[in-house]
Write an enzyme that holds these catalytic residues in place. Sequence first.
Site, PDB file in Angstrom:
ATOM      1  N   HIS A   1      52.438  48.443  49.103  1.00 53.94           N
ATOM      2  CA  HIS A   1      52.616  47.054  49.529  1.00 53.94           C
ATOM      3  C   HIS A   1      53.609  46.316  48.632  1.00 53.94           C
ATOM      4  O   HIS A   1      53.249  45.708  47.620  1.00 53.94           O
ATOM      5  CB  HIS A   1      51.287  46.302  49.571  1.00 53.94           C
TER       6      HIS A   1
ATOM      7  N   HIS B   1      57.220  43.863  49.242  1.00 50.92           N
ATOM      8  CA  HIS B   1      58.149  43.254  50.205  1.00 50.92           C
ATOM      9  C   HIS B   1      59.576  43.535  49.774  1.00 50.92           C
ATOM     10  O   HIS B   1      59.936  43.387  48.595  1.00 50.92           O
ATOM     11  CB  HIS B   1      57.903  41.757  50.309  1.00 50.92           C
TER      12      HIS B   1
ATOM     13  N   ARG C   1      73.017  37.450  53.318  1.00 51.16           N
ATOM     14  CA  ARG C   1      73.802  36.933  54.445  1.00 51.16           C
ATOM     15  C   ARG C   1      74.781  37.944  55.037  1.00 51.16           C
ATOM     16  O   ARG C   1      75.255  37.749  56.138  1.00 51.16           O
ATOM     17  CB  ARG C   1      74.558  35.675  54.005  1.00 51.16           C
TER      18      ARG C   1
ATOM     19  N   ASP D   1      57.576  43.684  59.571  1.00 51.07           N
ATOM     20  CA  ASP D   1      56.485  42.724  59.790  1.00 51.07           C
ATOM     21  C   ASP D   1      56.883  41.462  60.536  1.00 51.07           C
ATOM     22  O   ASP D   1      57.978  40.918  60.389  1.00 51.07           O
ATOM     23  CB  ASP D   1      55.697  42.445  58.496  1.00 51.07           C
TER      24      ASP D   1
ATOM     25  N   GLY E   1      53.722  36.317  56.255  1.00 52.21           N
ATOM     26  CA  GLY E   1      54.003  34.881  56.344  1.00 52.21           C
ATOM     27  C   GLY E   1      52.737  34.050  56.240  1.00 52.21           C
ATOM     28  O   GLY E   1      51.743  34.489  55.651  1.00 52.21           O
TER      29      GLY E   1
ATOM     30  N   HIS F   1      48.773  41.695  57.246  1.00 51.28           N
ATOM     31  CA  HIS F   1      48.161  40.880  56.185  1.00 51.28           C
ATOM     32  C   HIS F   1      46.952  40.161  56.794  1.00 51.28           C
ATOM     33  O   HIS F   1      47.019  39.692  57.932  1.00 51.28           O
ATOM     34  CB  HIS F   1      49.112  39.782  55.703  1.00 51.28           C
TER      35      HIS F   1
ATOM     36  N   GLU G   1      44.200  37.200  52.701  1.00 53.88           N
ATOM     37  CA  GLU G   1      44.882  36.959  51.421  1.00 53.88           C
ATOM     38  C   GLU G   1      44.489  35.561  50.933  1.00 53.88           C
ATOM     39  O   GLU G   1      43.994  35.393  49.822  1.00 53.88           O
ATOM     40  CB  GLU G   1      46.409  37.071  51.597  1.00 53.88           C
TER      41      GLU G   1
ATOM     42  N   ASP H   1      53.440  43.679  45.606  1.00 52.65           N
ATOM     43  CA  ASP H   1      53.743  42.593  46.545  1.00 52.65           C
ATOM     44  C   ASP H   1      55.201  42.100  46.440  1.00 52.65           C
ATOM     45  O   ASP H   1      56.041  42.557  47.192  1.00 52.65           O
ATOM     46  CB  ASP H   1      52.743  41.448  46.367  1.00 52.65           C
TER      47      ASP H   1
HETATM   48  N1  ADE Z   1      55.848  37.530  52.405  1.00 50.34           N
HETATM   49  C1  ADE Z   1      56.188  37.893  51.165  1.00 50.34           C
HETATM   50  N2  ADE Z   1      55.119  37.978  50.378  1.00 50.34           N
HETATM   51  C2  ADE Z   1      54.047  37.668  51.145  1.00 50.34           C
HETATM   52  C3  ADE Z   1      52.665  37.582  50.913  1.00 50.34           C
HETATM   53  N3  ADE Z   1      52.132  37.844  49.711  1.00 50.34           N
HETATM   54  N4  ADE Z   1      51.873  37.217  51.931  1.00 50.34           N
HETATM   55  C4  ADE Z   1      52.396  36.957  53.132  1.00 50.34           C
HETATM   56  N5  ADE Z   1      53.691  37.037  53.421  1.00 50.34           N
HETATM   57  C5  ADE Z   1      54.515  37.386  52.428  1.00 50.34           C
HETATM   58 ZN    ZN Z   2      52.473  40.931  51.092  1.00 50.70          ZN
END
Ligand code: ADE
Ligand code: ZN
Length: 345
Positions: A19, A21, A75, A142, A173, A200, A203, A281
């Site tokens: 996990h 991003h 970009r 995602d 998000g 997700h 959280e 994360d």
């Molecule tokens: N996008 C980036 N990090 C995130 C997180 N921890 N939870 C939800 N969306 C995300």
């Molecule tokens: Zn995440």
Amino acid sequence: MISPRLTTFIAGLPKAELHVHHIGAASPRIVAELAARYEGSTPVPADPAELAAFYDFRDFAHFLQVYLQVVDLVRTPEDLWTLTYGVGGDLAAQQVRYAELTVTPHSQLVRGFAPQEFCEVIEDARRRIEADFGTVLRWCYDIPGIPGPPADQTLAIALDQRPDGLVSLGLGGPETGVSRSQFAPHFAAARAAGLHSVPHAGEVTDADYVWQAVRDLGAERIAHGIHSVGDPALLEHLAEHKITLEVCPTSNVCTRAVPSLAEHPLPALVAAGVPVTVNSDDPPMFGTDLNREYAVAAELLSLDEKGVADLARAAVDASFLGTEGKSALLAEIDAYAQNSSAPLT
Ligand code: ADE
Ligand code: ZN
């Protein structure tokens, strides 16, 4: 504090990261470089030393706002390739052999990338990373927590382009008030096309959102899911059906999803028999990396070298790596753990 010996053991341990991003993993150097390139049209500081203050989040909503400001720095195809390749190199340097990166294509499509171009650029970087560092990357595309066109476009790019590296559909998000269930048709279509389901949930929201992810999205793993801890029936369900929670302890403190590391539910989840993995994360945004998250987990769970190696094995088991790849990585972890525990002669 864990011992220096355990810290060294973690640093050298072959690992899988499930996990992380894609843009959230960009190093301060790369973010600052992009910010300098777009000075005047971005609030992101162009000095890496100023990024720590910029990354001091008041709450989860503020974190998402800052996150999108970084996303806005990507970009051009060159920005995208450089960032992706840099992330791969940083993972390799931590002995990460396999990683599933959560990618949000919609954020770049609205900034002018064509679907095919976006996929081809990150696929090219993925192949170069594997060739140069030996680290295998896979993608989780995602949905950015927004129904309608953003969700539809995410599914469309996943299924129409179907890049070789894609293994799963995610949902990230904003969470509060964004029911997981409303995305059931997207996840059903993705699963029918052979993609895994990794949304997700839980959280910053409660167990009800995790139930929605499990029941309505067919979640095989849950990103975070830490607030499952308030619902014993859910914990039993996750344990019985071996639905893994991708836990990211430092992220949860930095986004204020939990008040402190000392109050993190990781030990309670483990005690309830829920399968967990430890993950980073958006590591530079939280002043951490995967090795530090292993150290945090070792401290919270009082793990020794064997316990830490078991955490690494759990990530391989819960991954979407094929059988052969899993066996090879598990064998590498076993060999490392055995060597390290041999008495000094
Ligand atoms: N996008 C980036 N990090 C995130 C997180 N921890 N939870 C939800 N969306 C995300
Ligand atoms: Zn995440």
